[in-house]
Write an enzyme that holds these catalytic residues in place. Structure first.
Site, PDB file in Angstrom:
ATOM      1  N   MET A 153      21.297 -35.066  13.403  1.00  0.00           N
ATOM      2  CA  MET A 153      21.403 -34.235  12.468  1.00  0.00           C
ATOM      3  C   MET A 153      22.330 -33.234  11.587  1.00  0.00           C
ATOM      4  O   MET A 153      22.516 -32.670  11.840  1.00  0.00           O
ATOM      5  CB  MET A 153      20.580 -33.194  12.685  1.00  0.00           C
ATOM      6  CG  MET A 153      19.952 -31.993  11.893  1.00  0.00           C
ATOM      7  SD  MET A 153      18.513 -32.449  10.857  1.00  0.00           S
ATOM      8  CE  MET A 153      16.464 -32.393  11.723  1.00  0.00           C
ATOM      9  N   GLY A 154      22.987 -34.514  10.928  1.00  0.00           N
ATOM     10  CA  GLY A 154      23.983 -34.598  10.098  1.00  0.00           C
ATOM     11  C   GLY A 154      23.558 -34.256   8.990  1.00  0.00           C
ATOM     12  O   GLY A 154      22.760 -33.622   8.640  1.00  0.00           O
ATOM     13  N   ARG A 155      24.575 -34.325   8.015  1.00  0.00           N
ATOM     14  CA  ARG A 155      24.100 -33.915   6.606  1.00  0.00           C
ATOM     15  C   ARG A 155      23.006 -35.000   5.936  1.00  0.00           C
ATOM     16  O   ARG A 155      21.935 -34.441   5.538  1.00  0.00           O
ATOM     17  CB  ARG A 155      25.481 -34.500   5.639  1.00  0.00           C
ATOM     18  CG  ARG A 155      26.265 -33.241   4.977  1.00  0.00           C
ATOM     19  CD  ARG A 155      27.500 -33.762   4.372  1.00  0.00           C
ATOM     20  NE  ARG A 155      27.980 -34.289   5.292  1.00  0.00           N
ATOM     21  CZ  ARG A 155      29.637 -34.660   5.690  1.00  0.00           C
ATOM     22  NH1 ARG A 155      30.139 -33.743   5.572  1.00  0.00           N
ATOM     23  NH2 ARG A 155      30.558 -35.545   6.100  1.00  0.00           N
ATOM     24  N   ARG A 236      24.188 -47.448  10.627  1.00  0.00           N
ATOM     25  CA  ARG A 236      24.398 -48.946  10.457  1.00  0.00           C
ATOM     26  C   ARG A 236      23.845 -49.623  11.536  1.00  0.00           C
ATOM     27  O   ARG A 236      23.090 -49.303  12.203  1.00  0.00           O
ATOM     28  CB  ARG A 236      26.156 -48.645  11.158  1.00  0.00           C
ATOM     29  CG  ARG A 236      26.984 -47.584  10.250  1.00  0.00           C
ATOM     30  CD  ARG A 236      27.193 -48.708   9.744  1.00  0.00           C
ATOM     31  NE  ARG A 236      28.555 -47.907   8.565  1.00  0.00           N
ATOM     32  CZ  ARG A 236      28.229 -48.005   7.126  1.00  0.00           C
ATOM     33  NH1 ARG A 236      27.201 -47.366   6.817  1.00  0.00           N
ATOM     34  NH2 ARG A 236      29.819 -47.135   6.668  1.00  0.00           N
ATOM     35  N   GLU A 265      26.151 -58.239   8.244  1.00  0.00           N
ATOM     36  CA  GLU A 265      26.134 -58.205   6.678  1.00  0.00           C
ATOM     37  C   GLU A 265      26.883 -59.206   6.293  1.00  0.00           C
ATOM     38  O   GLU A 265      28.476 -59.343   6.336  1.00  0.00           O
ATOM     39  CB  GLU A 265      25.506 -56.926   6.400  1.00  0.00           C
ATOM     40  CG  GLU A 265      25.286 -55.834   7.119  1.00  0.00           C
ATOM     41  CD  GLU A 265      24.993 -53.740   7.038  1.00  0.00           C
ATOM     42  OE1 GLU A 265      25.835 -54.268   5.591  1.00  0.00           O
ATOM     43  OE2 GLU A 265      24.855 -53.763   7.763  1.00  0.00           O
ATOM     44  N   HIS A 284      21.627 -53.063   2.110  1.00  0.00           N
ATOM     45  CA  HIS A 284      22.381 -52.025   2.514  1.00  0.00           C
ATOM     46  C   HIS A 284      23.088 -51.205   1.491  1.00  0.00           C
ATOM     47  O   HIS A 284      23.610 -50.964   0.455  1.00  0.00           O
ATOM     48  CB  HIS A 284      24.102 -52.465   3.419  1.00  0.00           C
ATOM     49  CG  HIS A 284      25.120 -51.119   3.719  1.00  0.00           C
ATOM     50  ND1 HIS A 284      25.709 -51.648   5.110  1.00  0.00           N
ATOM     51  CD2 HIS A 284      24.638 -49.921   3.440  1.00  0.00           C
ATOM     52  CE1 HIS A 284      26.348 -50.255   5.228  1.00  0.00           C
ATOM     53  NE2 HIS A 284      25.861 -49.678   4.188  1.00  0.00           N
TER      54      HIS A 284
HETATM   55  C1  DGY Z   1      28.664 -45.401   3.609  1.00  0.00           C
HETATM   56  O1  DGY Z   1      28.927 -44.589   2.817  1.00  0.00           O
HETATM   57  O2  DGY Z   1      28.992 -45.073   5.163  1.00  0.00           O
HETATM   58  C2  DGY Z   1      26.622 -45.876   2.841  1.00  0.00           C
HETATM   59  O3  DGY Z   1      26.922 -47.006   4.020  1.00  0.00           O
HETATM   60  C3  DGY Z   1      27.636 -47.270   1.834  1.00  0.00           C
HETATM   61  O4  DGY Z   1      26.338 -46.662   1.424  1.00  0.00           O
END
Ligand code: DGY
Length: 318
Positions: A153-155, A236, A265, A284
């Site tokens: 629950m970050g930004r 990620r 990726e 992504h």
């Molecule tokens: C980030 O900023 O870490 C994102 O994965 C790129 O959109």
């Protein structure tokens, strides 16, 4: 004048800021510069603006004696060896904040697309396989009033909670720290990860990649989820054990997945997950709106310039 290297073409708004104080060389390719190329290009540079596709490791920074600042155009910076930079006195910056809502929108788009079989339905229409309306044709599951489990629950997690609240969802979250604002504004409840996995209809991941979160969701965690549940990852790739996810989907241990990120990726074309209809895959693009990418370029440029001048970065990592 300072010399900087920029590992990809970035929005002009960012480049303008950089060119005011530095001579900039920009890698012209569509794909990232190969590691050896980057290593040789930054030997005499004072600053580096890089992307999450560039590996910035101890060897690379050791080979750039003049380097003062590494400015990452992303909020995540697991591709940068921050310890090695700090040891060399190199400032590292990232681009938090401006991409929060855009990334939350995308996470919610994945929730909706997977639950309501949007991509699968699109494929069926285009393939000429839509023959009639019938009661259970392409029927999915409801998002409104369902239980959502937000891991981290970050930004970004907070903005996903705001959207979930609008859909009248019950919001659970797992985080080391309580988030009183999420609790008071959206009625979110902090629970242990195992409970979140057991109770949620949708599990969405919003934690950074760190050693502690690598394969945070593996065989054991997937086996705790409901057979009707959907997993969404826009954080990620390595946070989810991709093989375990495939096995869980094939065995019907969970119902679907929405993935914007992968362990490797770009995801290889023979990745077994790509063969599953109940998986929505994206390349992504969490923060990929023109407005947000432009703001990210401006922040990355400002971090770079501050570092070149020996000033504190507006958005420091170390
Ligand atoms: C980030 O900023 O870490 C994102 O994965 C790129 O959109």
């Amino acid at each position: 004048m300072h010399r900087v290297y920029v590992t990809r073409q970035i929005p002009e708004e960012g480049m303008r800021i950089i060119r005011e104080v530095a001579e900039a060389e920009v890698w012209p390719g569509e794909l990232p510069p190969p590691y050896e190329e980057l290593r040789s290009r930054i030997v005499d540079c004072d600053g580096l603006l890089c992307l999450l596709t560039d590996r910035i490791d101890a060897e690379l920074v050791a080979n750039a004696p003049r380097l003062k600042v590494v400015s990452q155009l992303a909020v995540g910076y697991d591709n940068v060896d921050v310890g090695a930079c700090t040891a060399r006195g190199i400032r590292v910056g990232n681009t938090p904040g401006v991409l929060t809502e855009t990334t939350a929108d995308l996470a919610f788009a994945l929730i909706m697309a997977t639950a309501r079989r949007i991509v699968e339905s699109d494929r069926i229409v285009r393939a000429g396989l839509w023959r009639t309306w019938s009661p259970l044709f392409m029927a999915g599951v409801d998002v409104h009033h369902a239980v959502i489990g937000i891991v981290g629950m970050g930004r970004i997690g907070f903005e996903v909670a705001r959207r979930a609240h609008g859909f009248q969802m019950t919001i659970l979250y797992a985080d080391e720290r309580p988030n009183p604002a999420a609790e008071s504004e959206f009625g979110a409840s902090r629970v242990p990860l195992a409970e979140l996995l057991t109770r949620s209809d949708f599990v969405t991941i919003h934690t950074p990649l760190m050693p502690e979160t690598t394969h945070l969701i593996g065989i054991r965690e997937l086996s705790l989820m409901k057979p009707s549940a959907i997993l969404v990852n826009s954080a990620r790739g390595p946070i989810v054990d991709q093989r375990a996810l495939y096995d869980a989907l094939v065995a019907g241990k969970i119902a679907g997945a929405g993935l914007d990120v992968f362990e490797k990726e770009p995801v290889p074309n023979d990745e077994p997950l790509l063969r599953l209809d109940n998986v929505v895959v994206l390349p992504h693009i969490g923060s990929a709106s023109v407005a947000t990418r432009t703001k990210m370029a401006i922040i990355a440029a400002r971090n770079l310039v501050a570092g070149l001048k020996g000033e504190a970065l507006p958005h420091p990592v170390n």
